[in-house]
Design a protein around this motif. Structure first.
Motif, PDB file in Angstrom:
ATOM      1  N   LEU A 127      -0.888  -8.407   8.443  1.00  0.00           N
ATOM      2  CA  LEU A 127      -1.254  -7.622   7.549  1.00  0.00           C
ATOM      3  C   LEU A 127       0.008  -6.781   7.162  1.00  0.00           C
ATOM      4  O   LEU A 127       0.107  -6.476   5.871  1.00  0.00           O
ATOM      5  N   ILE A 128       0.974  -6.710   8.411  1.00  0.00           N
ATOM      6  CA  ILE A 128       2.314  -6.045   7.729  1.00  0.00           C
ATOM      7  C   ILE A 128       2.978  -6.981   6.754  1.00  0.00           C
ATOM      8  O   ILE A 128       3.790  -6.577   6.024  1.00  0.00           O
ATOM      9  N   HIS A 129       3.035  -8.322   6.968  1.00  0.00           N
ATOM     10  CA  HIS A 129       3.384  -9.355   6.135  1.00  0.00           C
ATOM     11  C   HIS A 129       3.132  -9.106   4.810  1.00  0.00           C
ATOM     12  O   HIS A 129       4.016  -8.945   3.645  1.00  0.00           O
ATOM     13  N   HIS A 130       1.900  -8.931   4.484  1.00  0.00           N
ATOM     14  CA  HIS A 130       1.442  -8.731   3.167  1.00  0.00           C
ATOM     15  C   HIS A 130       1.768  -7.383   2.652  1.00  0.00           C
ATOM     16  O   HIS A 130       2.131  -7.060   1.401  1.00  0.00           O
ATOM     17  N   ILE A 131       2.077  -6.286   3.366  1.00  0.00           N
ATOM     18  CA  ILE A 131       2.288  -5.022   2.846  1.00  0.00           C
ATOM     19  C   ILE A 131       3.794  -5.146   2.390  1.00  0.00           C
ATOM     20  O   ILE A 131       4.245  -4.577   1.468  1.00  0.00           O
ATOM     21  N   ARG A 132       4.875  -5.843   3.473  1.00  0.00           N
ATOM     22  CA  ARG A 132       6.008  -6.124   2.872  1.00  0.00           C
ATOM     23  C   ARG A 132       6.182  -6.813   1.495  1.00  0.00           C
ATOM     24  O   ARG A 132       7.147  -6.872   0.805  1.00  0.00           O
ATOM     25  N   SER A 133       5.207  -7.803   1.184  1.00  0.00           N
ATOM     26  CA  SER A 133       5.119  -8.376   0.045  1.00  0.00           C
ATOM     27  C   SER A 133       5.001  -7.272  -1.306  1.00  0.00           C
ATOM     28  O   SER A 133       5.684  -7.762  -2.539  1.00  0.00           O
ATOM     29  N   ARG A 179      -6.484   6.496   9.055  1.00  0.00           N
ATOM     30  CA  ARG A 179      -5.504   6.900   8.002  1.00  0.00           C
ATOM     31  C   ARG A 179      -4.857   5.758   7.071  1.00  0.00           C
ATOM     32  O   ARG A 179      -4.830   6.042   5.838  1.00  0.00           O
ATOM     33  N   PHE A 180      -4.805   4.598   7.589  1.00  0.00           N
ATOM     34  CA  PHE A 180      -4.227   3.397   6.746  1.00  0.00           C
ATOM     35  C   PHE A 180      -5.511   3.136   5.728  1.00  0.00           C
ATOM     36  O   PHE A 180      -5.149   2.746   4.591  1.00  0.00           O
ATOM     37  N   GLY A 181      -6.848   3.074   6.214  1.00  0.00           N
ATOM     38  CA  GLY A 181      -8.032   2.855   5.362  1.00  0.00           C
ATOM     39  C   GLY A 181      -8.093   3.758   4.047  1.00  0.00           C
ATOM     40  O   GLY A 181      -8.269   3.448   3.040  1.00  0.00           O
ATOM     41  N   GLN A 182      -7.913   5.085   4.380  1.00  0.00           N
ATOM     42  CA  GLN A 182      -7.732   5.973   3.452  1.00  0.00           C
ATOM     43  C   GLN A 182      -6.781   5.840   2.375  1.00  0.00           C
ATOM     44  O   GLN A 182      -6.919   6.123   1.261  1.00  0.00           O
ATOM     45  N   TRP A 183      -5.603   5.665   2.780  1.00  0.00           N
ATOM     46  CA  TRP A 183      -4.464   5.171   1.952  1.00  0.00           C
ATOM     47  C   TRP A 183      -4.812   3.913   1.101  1.00  0.00           C
ATOM     48  O   TRP A 183      -4.604   3.822  -0.126  1.00  0.00           O
ATOM     49  N   LEU A 184      -5.250   2.756   1.809  1.00  0.00           N
ATOM     50  CA  LEU A 184      -5.723   1.430   1.268  1.00  0.00           C
ATOM     51  C   LEU A 184      -6.629   1.544   0.074  1.00  0.00           C
ATOM     52  O   LEU A 184      -6.327   1.152  -1.005  1.00  0.00           O
ATOM     53  N   TYR A 185      -7.824   2.169   0.060  1.00  0.00           N
ATOM     54  CA  TYR A 185      -9.034   2.425  -0.604  1.00  0.00           C
ATOM     55  C   TYR A 185      -8.379   3.265  -1.768  1.00  0.00           C
ATOM     56  O   TYR A 185      -8.932   3.234  -3.049  1.00  0.00           O
ATOM     57  N   GLN A 186      -7.603   4.135  -1.456  1.00  0.00           N
ATOM     58  CA  GLN A 186      -7.110   5.014  -2.754  1.00  0.00           C
ATOM     59  C   GLN A 186      -6.155   4.260  -3.821  1.00  0.00           C
ATOM     60  O   GLN A 186      -6.275   4.528  -4.858  1.00  0.00           O
ATOM     61  N   GLN A 187      -5.425   3.102  -3.214  1.00  0.00           N
ATOM     62  CA  GLN A 187      -4.513   2.539  -3.890  1.00  0.00           C
ATOM     63  C   GLN A 187      -5.520   1.489  -4.492  1.00  0.00           C
ATOM     64  O   GLN A 187      -5.002   1.129  -5.942  1.00  0.00           O
ATOM     65  N   ILE A 212      -2.724  -9.504  -3.785  1.00  0.00           N
ATOM     66  CA  ILE A 212      -2.193  -9.007  -2.296  1.00  0.00           C
ATOM     67  C   ILE A 212      -2.982  -7.925  -1.731  1.00  0.00           C
ATOM     68  O   ILE A 212      -3.645  -7.969  -0.385  1.00  0.00           O
ATOM     69  N   MET A 213      -3.711  -7.161  -2.315  1.00  0.00           N
ATOM     70  CA  MET A 213      -4.293  -6.003  -1.916  1.00  0.00           C
ATOM     71  C   MET A 213      -5.620  -6.627  -1.220  1.00  0.00           C
ATOM     72  O   MET A 213      -6.008  -6.205  -0.361  1.00  0.00           O
ATOM     73  N   THR A 214      -6.222  -7.627  -1.946  1.00  0.00           N
ATOM     74  CA  THR A 214      -7.253  -8.261  -1.462  1.00  0.00           C
ATOM     75  C   THR A 214      -7.085  -8.859  -0.156  1.00  0.00           C
ATOM     76  O   THR A 214      -8.054  -8.521   0.968  1.00  0.00           O
ATOM     77  N   GLU A 215      -6.158  -9.346   0.056  1.00  0.00           N
ATOM     78  CA  GLU A 215      -5.612 -10.043   1.625  1.00  0.00           C
ATOM     79  C   GLU A 215      -5.432  -8.861   2.480  1.00  0.00           C
ATOM     80  O   GLU A 215      -5.891  -9.062   3.558  1.00  0.00           O
ATOM     81  N   ILE A 216      -4.926  -7.869   2.148  1.00  0.00           N
ATOM     82  CA  ILE A 216      -4.610  -6.723   2.902  1.00  0.00           C
ATOM     83  C   ILE A 216      -6.173  -6.056   3.332  1.00  0.00           C
ATOM     84  O   ILE A 216      -6.261  -5.748   4.593  1.00  0.00           O
ATOM     85  N   VAL A 217      -7.152  -6.018   2.449  1.00  0.00           N
ATOM     86  CA  VAL A 217      -8.415  -5.388   2.661  1.00  0.00           C
ATOM     87  C   VAL A 217      -9.027  -6.329   3.782  1.00  0.00           C
ATOM     88  O   VAL A 217      -9.450  -5.809   4.687  1.00  0.00           O
ATOM     89  N   GLU A 218      -8.960  -7.545   3.513  1.00  0.00           N
ATOM     90  CA  GLU A 218      -9.507  -8.439   4.537  1.00  0.00           C
ATOM     91  C   GLU A 218      -8.889  -8.354   5.950  1.00  0.00           C
ATOM     92  O   GLU A 218      -9.880  -8.350   6.884  1.00  0.00           O
TER      93      GLU A 218
END
Length: 863
Positions: free
Chosen positions: A848-854, A786-794, A804-810
């Motif tokens: 990963l949560i830290h990057h999302i808060r960014s 579910r998180f991956g589906q949201w992530l790649y949609q964004q 930031i998104m690249t860090e989250i994907v990694e």
């Protein structure tokens, strides 16, 4: 010497052979040794009869013998002397002259010997001038003990009188000993107890007549034998070992045992054995006294039978039933099996008694008793309790259900027709059963009461059936009853107190209220929370009294806080039963009137959603009426009930309190997060205040603020505290820095919150898999979760900064790699390595949560 020989010969004659027949182990020498006293160094005063016709000699003898410590009684002839000897307190030492008028000394001796007492004959000394063997023989044969020739020497006379004195004393001692021996022989011969005398080796040396009468063995047949000829074989070797141990240690033994007569018949006897010691303390003999107690035992058995069995049916009665049931309980515990206790009462028996009489009724009871006794197994017990009530104990079942065939057969035999005096009678039975063991410890009396209660239920259900006692229901009823009594006592004794938990605005830090929470300071169990006692009285009138006490106490406390606090509200929980009282508003009004300084607008009554739905119309009216005083309402535990929007619309409450169960899991349960968002949105739509309870971490508060819920209470803010501690907390309270003036989150960024929660939920499931590998795994493809589906949609929308998104994907890809590694390690049984890998996964999650808060910082002004 001649006198001594004659006296010794007389001692033989007086003692007789009868004594030695019964006490053969006692010799004459031992008898003499036992009775002989040493010659006294001091002469004893003793009466002395002097028979002398010569006045001068009589006076002279009286004077000199008085000086020798005698009490002389002087007479002038033999006749006077004989009269003196007929007196009760006559002398036993005589000095008699041969030549006297009327009656000479020889004739006097003969007459005295003819009438003398057998116990202690007198000692007679003849005083004479005659000499020669013929005269001496004549005197001795007449009964004299000694001679003194005239003229005599005083020293010789004194010596012979002293010899006489000693002989009289010895004879008196022998007489006393002989009397005792006669008594002993009489007791030995006439005793109804059997008596056995053995030597130290246990060889029988003497028995009495009662021994022969009891055992059937003649005396001559047992002398020289051992008493073990009487052994029955019913006593163990250890029994006799303990008997001899007691004899050796204590010198006696007493008890009951079984012996065998000569004809082989067994009999019970009461036996006492005593060790006999000589003067030196050395053990020489054993004496055993015994009684045949056969009749006593038979009488005892009869009494025991009457005491333990029913006189009519010959079944065990209550007393024996209690003993049998206790034994069955012990055996059942050891064998780890079950037993059933049944209580049976006949249906229609009273009608039989009333119609045909008690005699017919008794015959009916006897027949039913016999039938039930034949129905049960050996080891089971059927008892009559009285009237037409019976109890049955059935043992050794693998489980309770295994007893049901026997229970049904008991009902069948009780309901079959019975022919009594050409009358065809038929009754039925109601039977209650209970089982042992149970979850709680129960005794025999409790089991019978349970079976009795179950029988009563069978009666109520229509009779001619059985009913099983419901232990669970009974335990709940008893526990509830006892608890209600305890709670009543606690309220009377002032054992309840209130704790207070603050309510705050997390964004501003303002204290907006305090909720009063009841506690029970139990004298044994300590401080109890409300879930331990409030559910017990939920539907009991006691809950009304306790609820009013809470309101009264809270208002009094709020008045005491005015010195340091602002105008924050006071919340009090109101139970459903109190709220549903038709006079609830008037009750509340009276309480408020007793506290005129309290502002009613600061009182907030919290009601449960489930309680409000029970009587919606009445609750709504109560809310409306209370508003006239300014009192507001809060709907507690919102979300746990089944209310529709229609109900919510009708309830004019000012505040919704989100249940802590949704708040607690909101950080890693997307479903709870959805419920929270919905409730907060609905409260906003209906213009209601919303407050969350159960806030236990700073992160909980942050997410609630992001969702738009500013009010909260929970452990991270403050635990419930005593009233005295509230003031200090109030003065020192400061919200966490991340809560202060936290800006609202843009609605477009709400998906970011869901993204964090969904990833936490995924990681939590991986952790649970380590503990329980049978649970369902989450989606392990990092594109499909579910998180991956949201992530790649964004990423496709290019809505956030690519760096930031690249860090989250990694980090997301790394998380899935670690998750798959954990699954592999668990499958290979390497749980330790899996735990270590999971620790790495948790660190990746935090990054990963830290990057999302960014991303929040980018969209919400440096959040």
């Amino acid at each position: 010497e001649a006198g001594a020989r004659a006296e010794k010969s007389r001692a033989y004659r007086l003692s007789g052979t009868s004594v030695f027949r019964y006490l053969g182990y006692i010799t004459l020498s031992s008898l003499l040794a036992a009775t002989k006293a040493p010659y006294p160094t001091q002469l004893y005063q003793m009466k002395l009869l002097i028979a002398e016709d010569d006045l001068t000699s009589r006076v002279m003898l009286s004077g000199v013998t008085a000086e020798w410590k005698f009490e002389p009684i002087a007479v002038a002839d033999g006749k006077a002397a004989l009269e003196e000897m007929t007196k009760e307190d006559h002398p036993y030492l005589l000095l008699v002259d041969w030549e006297m008028p009327i009656m000479d000394g020889v004739e006097l001796c003969k007459r005295i010997r003819e009438v003398e007492e057998r116990g202690c004959p007198p000692y007679i000394i003849i005083l004479t001038s005659r000499s020669g063997t013929a005269n001496i023989v004549t005197g001795l044969e007449s009964g004299a003990n000694d001679f003194i020739s005239k003229p005599f020497e005083p020293n010789e006379l004194q010596a012979r009188l002293n010899v006489g004195r000693r002989m009289v004393l010895l004879q008196q001692q022998l007489s006393s000993a002989f009397s005792r021996l006669q008594l002993t022989a009489s007791v030995f011969t006439q005793a109804r107890e059997g008596i056995i005398i053995t030597d130290i080796q246990g060889t029988i040396t003497e028995v009495n007549d009662a021994f022969s009468n009891i055992t059937g063995y003649p005396r001559d047949e047992v002398l020289g034998r051992n008493p073990d000829i009487l052994k029955s074989g019913r006593q163990s070797r250890e029994f006799y070992k303990e008997m001899w141990q007691s004899l050796n240690d204590d010198g006696y033994w007493s008890g009951e045992l079984w012996n065998r007569k000569k004809n082989g018949e067994f009999y019970p006897e009461l036996l006492n054995i005593t060790a006999v010691n000589n003067e030196d303390g050395k053990r020489t003999h054993y004496i055993a006294l015994f009684l045949d107690i056969t009749k006593q035992k038979e009488h005892q058995l009869q009494l025991e039978h009457f005491a333990h069995y029913d006189a009519l049916t010959n079944l065990p009665n209550r007393v024996l039933l209690a003993d049998r049931l206790q034994q069955a309980i012990s055996q059942t515990s050891r064998r780890k099996l079950y037993l059933a206790v049944c209580f049976l009462d006949l249906d229609g028996f009273k009608q039989v008694n009333d119609t045909h009489g008690h005699d017919v009724g008794d015959l009916l009871l006897v027949e039913i008793a016999n039938r039930m006794k034949k129905t049960v197994r050996e080891g089971d017990t059927v008892a009559r309790l009285g009237g037409d009530e019976f109890a049955i104990v059935l043992t050794d079942f693998e489980d309770p259900e295994a007893s049901l065939p026997l229970v049904k057969r008991l009902l069948e035999v009780a309901s079959k027709p019975i022919l009594v005096n050409r009358l065809k009678l038929q009754v039925s039975a109601s039977l209650g059963t209970t089982y042992y063991p149970q979850q709680e410890v129960v005794d025999a009396d409790q089991l019978l009461r349970q079976a009795d209660q179950a029988m009563y239920q069978a009666k109520l259900a229509g009779k001619n059936r059985y009913h099983t006692f419901d232990t669970v229901s009974d335990r709940e009823i008893r526990g509830r009853h006892e608890s209600i009594e305890d709670i009543t006592t606690a309220l009377e004794q002032g054992q309840f107190l209130l704790y207070y938990q603050p309510k705050v605005n997390m964004r501003s830090g303002e204290v907006v209220g305090a909720e009063a929470l009841i506690r029970w300071n139990h004298p044994q169990q300590g401080l109890l929370l409300p879930d331990k006692f409030l559910p017990i009285i939920e539907e009991h009138p006691l809950s009304i009294e306790l609820g009013e006490w809470v309101i009264e106490t809270a208002l009094s406390q709020r008045e005491e806080w005015r010195s340091f606090s602002g105008e924050f509200s006071l919340s009090v929980n109101v139970g459903s039963l109190l709220l549903q009282q038709v006079d609830f508003v008037s009750r509340l009004e009276k309480i408020l009137q007793r506290h005129p300084e309290f502002n009613p607008e600061l009182l907030k009554l919290e009601i449960l959603e489930t309680s409000a739905l029970k009587n919606l119309k009445h609750i709504q009216q109560a809310i409306t009426n209370c508003k006239e005083y300014g009192t507001s309402f809060s709907l507690d535990d919102f979300g746990t009930g089944y209310s529709s929007l229609t109900y919510f619309k009708q309830l004019k409450v000012e505040e919704l309190k989100i249940d802590k169960s949704f708040v607690f899991d909101m950080l890693d349960d997307p479903d709870d997060l959805s419920i929270l968002e919905s409730v907060i949105g609905m409260a906003s739509a209906f213009r209601r205040t919303v407050i969350a309870e159960g806030v236990e971490s700073i992160e909980h508060g942050e997410m609630l603020l992001d969702l738009g819920c500013d009010l909260a209470q929970g452990f991270i803010i403050a635990r419930p505290m005593a009233a005295d501690d509230f003031g200090n907390w109030y003065q020192q309270w400061q919200p966490p820095q991340s809560w202060k003036n936290r800006p609202l989150v843009d609605s477009g960024d709400i998906p970011l919150i869901y993204a964090m929660v969904e990833h936490r939920a995924w990681v939590r499931t991986i952790g649970n898999f380590i503990v329980n590998s049978s649970i369902s795994l989450p989606e392990m493809d990092h594109h499909q979760c579910r998180f991956g589906q949201w992530l790649y949609q964004q990423l496709d929308l290019n809505h956030y900064k690519q760096k930031i998104m690249t860090e989250i994907v990694e980090k997301h890809r790394l998380a899935h790699q670690l998750g798959n590694e954990i699954i592999r390690l668990v499958g290979q049984g390497q749980s330790g390595e899996a735990e270590e890998t999971f620790s790495q996964l948790q660190k990746v999650r935090e990054m990963l949560i830290h990057h999302i808060r960014s991303l929040f910082n980018e969209h919400n002004g440096g959040l």
